[in-house]
Design an enzyme around this catalytic site. Sequence first.
Site, short mmCIF file in Angstrom:
data_model
loop_
_atom_site.label_atom_id
_atom_site.label_comp_id
_atom_site.label_asym_id
_atom_site.label_seq_id
_atom_site.Cartn_x
_atom_site.Cartn_y
_atom_site.Cartn_z
N GLU A 35 3.57 34.26 -4.94
CA GLU A 35 4.58 34.91 -5.87
C GLU A 35 3.51 34.96 -6.96
O GLU A 35 2.92 34.09 -7.45
CB GLU A 35 5.42 33.76 -6.26
CG GLU A 35 6.66 34.05 -7.41
CD GLU A 35 7.25 32.98 -7.78
OE1 GLU A 35 6.93 31.68 -7.55
OE2 GLU A 35 8.01 33.26 -8.62
N ARG A 262 0.36 21.61 3.55
CA ARG A 262 -0.60 22.19 2.17
C ARG A 262 -1.84 21.42 2.12
O ARG A 262 -1.66 20.15 2.53
CB ARG A 262 0.22 22.22 0.96
CG ARG A 262 0.72 21.00 0.39
CD ARG A 262 1.66 21.17 -0.68
NE ARG A 262 1.33 22.45 -1.59
CZ ARG A 262 2.30 23.04 -2.18
NH1 ARG A 262 3.36 22.54 -2.34
NH2 ARG A 262 2.16 24.05 -2.82
N LYS A 272 0.97 24.92 -9.01
CA LYS A 272 0.78 26.01 -10.06
C LYS A 272 1.65 25.40 -11.30
O LYS A 272 1.04 25.85 -12.40
CB LYS A 272 1.51 27.35 -9.39
CG LYS A 272 0.76 28.10 -8.65
CD LYS A 272 1.51 29.60 -8.49
CE LYS A 272 1.97 29.76 -7.28
NZ LYS A 272 2.24 30.99 -6.94
#
Length: 675
Positions: A35, A262, A272
């Site tokens: 994204e 992750r 983020k």
Amino acid sequence: MTEASESLNFIEQIVADDLKAGLSSDKLRFRFPPEPNGYLHIGHAASICLNFGLGKRFNAPVNLRFDDTNPTKEEQEYVDAIKNDIAWLGFKWATECYSSDYFQQLYDWAVELIKKGKAYVDGQSAEAMAEQKGTPTTPGTASPHRNQSVEENLELFEKMKNGEFEAGTYVLRAKIDMSSPNMLMRDPLLYRIVNKAHHRTGTEWCVYPMYDWAHGQSDYLEQVSHSICTLEFKSHRELYDWFLDQIYDDKKHRPKQREFARRNLSYTVMSKRKLLELVQSKTVAGWDDPRMPTISGLRRRGYTPESIRKFSEVSGITKRDSVTDVSLLEFCIREDLNKTATRVMGVLDPVKLVITNYPEGKEEMLTAENNPEDPNSGTHEVPFSRELYIEREDFKEDAGNKFFRLTIGQEVRLKNAYIIKGESVVKDSEGNITEIHCTCDLDSRSGSGTDASARKVKGTLHWVSIKHAIKAEIREYDRLFLDEAPDSHQDKNFMEFVNPDSLNIIKEAYLEPFLKEAQMDDKFQFQRLGYFTLDKDSNSEHLVFNKTVGLRDSWAKQKPKAAQPNNQPVAQQGQGRKPIDEIKKISKKYANLSGDKLDKARASIMNLAESVTYEDIEPLFNTSAKKVGTRIGVMLTLGVLLKKGLVRNSEIDAFIEAGLSDSNELLVAEAEAIK
RNA sequence: UGCCCGAUGGUGUAACUGGCAACACGUCUGGUUUUGGUCCAGAAGAGUCUAGGUUCGAGCCCUAGUCGGGCAACCA
């Protein structure tokens, strides 16, 4: 398919299994779907290397797809930065795609869904809908709009699209199951009204699809075969499949979603949102601050693409959550730079060294190897003169035997130059050393081939000629956080762990003149110090170097210096475990042991038994006959307790009796010993 | 309280799909070295979360539990 002998990670295994099950290899296609709402970090590198690695291994195309369905957060700046980072990492995508390219198709499919009675427009408040959603343990309740007519839904959705409603007033929802144990299946949102220009479609659209409605369909449109994402999307898989069921045409390939864990890195954060907070709070200078775990930060710090790829490779892919120690990343960059970085000399904390027997005014050019690891790397010249700077740390007036550097009366070598001997020091009124005087053996010049030059001395120092040195700013970095996992504390905010000393600026360091020609992206090893690279803040007037990472330093480890950040995890094995549990653990494989290992196990059981109570072992008397090891451990423990005065009872006797008649010799022997 | 994942040396991964646990980092020795780097040689460190079970045999299979993580944004 190269390296077939290597073991596959579980994702590669899934692909390999699909191939084996008959999937044609030309159907394989992967994608990396960021994204564009922030910069890529080292965690994304894992996903990039995984997906592009899949492409490489199975010889299949990999798309770069921007998941740009939320114009309130996404920006072109991020698109550009992401493309730049991926290319820098060394990967080539097959096609550059955008979810926004599919807005029309997605909208058409949504209309179809409405017509099939599988979607409806809801005009309630977000709060009301959340209320109706229920909780993981209690089913939700139906929206009053759930059974609106198809015509009404169609009309409302049309108006949503045409911008006739305000943002937030209506949404389109799938009609699935309000009592599903999977919260995502309780009539999830497909579309919301957003009044903000999109970075690609401008103001063309007033409604934007949600992630779930866009992602799987985008995969399907691109004919992605394996849609790899992180574990938090696991529960989205059911929805992913449900949506595909509604639109799937069996002449086309149907994508499947699979999830991996992750990656976390110690002493940093990896979301983020949190990285953005560091940027916005000015804790760091920007997304590419060399302390950031972003790809751009690591690049600016001096990391190479090779080192990051290597790190991803050795870190592996699994489904369990983990925190990889930064030392592994540091190993990867040192390994790469050791082979490639040009060796130079620079003094960061200077003290003046005067060679009293070297003629005043004399200068000579000495030869320095560019890289001893690479015979083809050539040499460069370095000027030498009577007055030099050496590292303040490299001199001690009186030092112990283990100090291999300059002291009074001891010889050391100046790298690429002469062997010198410390003679005296000059101090200021406060007792600080301002000058060190030494003499040098004029026959010992490096490379001169004389016996004197071949003499073995205890240490070698780096240096720089004062007259010829150039000045530069040096930026040294330490870990950004003082805690190994700063965002893992439920009671504390990660910002509380920010390391106040993560940046150390040396305004004036002295470097050999060769460095005047340094270019961006050149990699240097300042000998005995570490790896350095030019920072983008540099200009021809003012050089700025970033320290990428220090050399391994076994001398620093010997020094007691308590100030060093402690790398060692505190948790030690066995801590907080009850002695009896410890015994059970050791005993388990007891019957398989022999020799030293057996003796050792026996001794530690006996030792642990000292702090065990009868209550601890009694329940273990009826351990199944097959668990011989455990029974031996219990027998040994019982022996210790009996010796300490434990009174025998019928349970104890029965246990010993059973041991005596067992087929295992070890057990019999231990039973015999205490019967 | 429901559902879904996961658990192997200090750390990260492996174990040919059931045959008594391997690799890398890190740590510690010793050697080489004009970088206390590199390189070379070697060592220590887990018996695989716990308890049952299946099996000649389990880190891999089954059952129950423990612990950790995820799931109720008009985010992705």
